[in-house]
Design an enzyme around this catalytic site. Structure first.
Site, short mmCIF file in Angstrom:
data_model
loop_
_atom_site.label_atom_id
_atom_site.label_comp_id
_atom_site.label_asym_id
_atom_site.label_seq_id
_atom_site.Cartn_x
_atom_site.Cartn_y
_atom_site.Cartn_z
N CYS A 129 -15.31 22.14 -2.85
CA CYS A 129 -16.85 22.26 -2.87
C CYS A 129 -17.34 22.04 -4.35
CB CYS A 129 -17.13 23.69 -2.63
SG CYS A 129 -18.71 24.15 -2.44
N CYS A 176 -29.87 32.99 -1.92
CA CYS A 176 -28.87 32.57 -2.36
C CYS A 176 -28.76 32.54 -3.88
CB CYS A 176 -29.13 30.83 -2.10
SG CYS A 176 -27.91 29.91 -3.09
N CYS A 196 -20.13 30.60 -0.09
CA CYS A 196 -21.36 29.86 0.03
C CYS A 196 -22.31 30.93 -0.70
CB CYS A 196 -21.62 29.74 1.26
SG CYS A 196 -20.88 28.15 1.72
N GLU A 233 -19.94 25.60 -11.38
CA GLU A 233 -18.74 26.16 -10.62
C GLU A 233 -18.38 25.09 -9.69
OE1 GLU A 233 -19.18 30.79 -11.43
OE2 GLU A 233 -20.21 30.16 -9.64
N CYS A 272 -34.16 29.38 -2.52
CA CYS A 272 -33.88 30.02 -1.25
C CYS A 272 -33.78 31.34 -1.58
CB CYS A 272 -32.74 29.32 -0.47
SG CYS A 272 -32.89 27.40 -0.33
N CYS A 284 -30.37 25.32 -10.00
CA CYS A 284 -30.90 24.84 -8.51
C CYS A 284 -32.60 24.51 -8.76
CB CYS A 284 -30.80 25.55 -7.16
SG CYS A 284 -30.99 24.66 -5.82
#
Ligand code: SAH
Length: 371
Positions: A106, A120, A338, A93, A117, A113
């Site tokens: 962004c 997230c 975010c 995205e 975390c 990933c």
């Protein structure tokens, strides 16, 4: 059948030598390169200053592994989220964030990933693969076009705050930044680009040495070791003292202040001890702090702290002489804020191209264990 070569994995010199082998004059390589990297064209047929015979030859021997926008969502605040289906069917995205004075892209650097975390959404997906430089570049070109089309304004800034940890895909992220900033690329100023990292000291030092003149942001969220490890497990392998000294090195080498991204969660990091730890940590690094709003991703344990808790941070930082800003969330109605990027179309799209030579083999992964 000829196995096509991914032409955007080749340098100008490599294109030149391949075209010479095909009996073409050398200057054609420069023309092809400009179409690919200055104009962002994906189709050889559109390279209108090339003879038809060359366009056909290019099509026979080379591929452009571009993705396509599988879904484009517009938020009530103007934010646009793109789900980009890559040529192999994976989805990442990218987000266009408009303000009165800026249009920011962004962008994602990995499919999924490498890190996990706890707050997230992207971390829920394990890392599938790194993006290639051209796949990062394409996200920027798409948003640049959307900025003109929907806002009549140019793209002004780029942040690597989408999916993935950019410092664990270093060569490809730098390759994209080179093409974005090159005079014969998109010619954007490097200081308009911010790379955001969870904090990998060794790679921060490398970035400082490489003098790309981009800006650096670090997701901190806590300056208390055990607490930060609970929030961001990367902190176990990359502890705060090492991060601190890498950031001091960054400042000595570049003269550029670091921005710390910091979410204040109720009952997690909203005490006086948390503020004191942050003040002690930032005191030794020329920096500013961006207090960002938490975007809920599920019914999990995290909740944005109240206005008073955030204000307490702001006042204490200001009194200590640390610049501080409070960033409100954008695009949350379309899950574009975010930490909300999770490639929700994955599995619904199919690969659009046959595999090509060169591309993925050259894409060596870095991981924390081998660093
Ligand atoms: N891996 C990089 C870049 C991607 S995350 C990094 O860690 O910096 C971009 C930013 O969003 C980081 O500051 C991250 O901590 C923050 N973030 C992640 N999940 C979030 C959430 N749910 N709400 C608010 N910010 C979040």
């Amino acid at each position: 059948m000829i196995v096509k070569t991914d032409i955007r994995a080749l340098s100008l010199e490599q294109i030149s030598s391949r075209l010479t082998d095909l009996g073409e004059p050398r200057f054609r390589a420069r023309q092809v390169h400009d179409w690919l990297w200055q104009k962002g064209v994906h189709d050889f047929a559109q390279m209108s200053n090339l003879p038809l015979s060359l366009r056909q030859k290019l099509d026979e021997h080379f591929a452009v592994n571009n993705g396509r926008i599988a879904r484009e969502q517009h938020s009530v605040d103007g934010t646009i989220k793109n789900a980009v289906a890559l040529h192999d069917g994976n989805v990442v995205e990218s987000v266009l964030i408009p303000t009165d004075t800026r249009i920011t892209a962004c962008v994602s650097s990995q499919v999924g990933c490498s890190l996990d975390c706890s707050f997230c959404a992207t971390a829920r997906l394990s890392r599938v693969r790194n993006l290639n430089a051209d796949e990062i570049f394409d996200q920027v070109v798409t948003i640049r076009e959307q900025a003109r089309l929907h806002f009549g304004r140019p793209l002004t800034h780029i942040v690597f705050m989408g999916m993935g940890e950019p410092l664990l895909n270093y060569p490809q992220v730098m390759g994209a930044i080179d093409r974005i900033t090159a005079a014969d690329g998109l010619a954007m100023a490097p200081w308009r680009i911010t790379l955001s990292t969870a904090g990998i000291p060794k790679m921060i030092r490398k970035l400082a040495d490489d003098r790309k003149r981009i800006r650096l942001a670090v997701s901190l969220h806590s300056a208390i070791p055990e607490k930060r490890t609970r929030l961001m497990s990367v902190n176990a392998a990359c502890p705060l003292p090492e991060l601190q000294s890498a950031l001091q090195y960054w400042y000595r080498q570049t003269g550029s202040k670091v921005t710390f991204e910091y979410v204040v969660w109720a009952g997690v990091n909203d005490t006086d001890d948390d503020i004191r730890a942050l003040l002690a940590f930032t005191a030794r690094i020329p920096s500013k702090v961006n207090l960002i709003q938490y975007n809920a991703i599920d019914q999990g344990p995290y909740q944005q702290a109240g206005v008073d808790a955030v204000e307490a941070y702001r006042i204490r930082l200001l009194n200590a002489g640390v610049a501080v800003s409070i960033r409100r969330s954008r695009g949350s109605d379309i899950d574009a804020a975010c930490g909300q990027l999770a490639g929700s179309l994955s599995g619904e799209v199919e690969a659009t191209a046959a595999p090509t030579a060169v591309a993925v083999e050259a894409n060596v992964s870095l991981n924390l264990k081998t660093l």
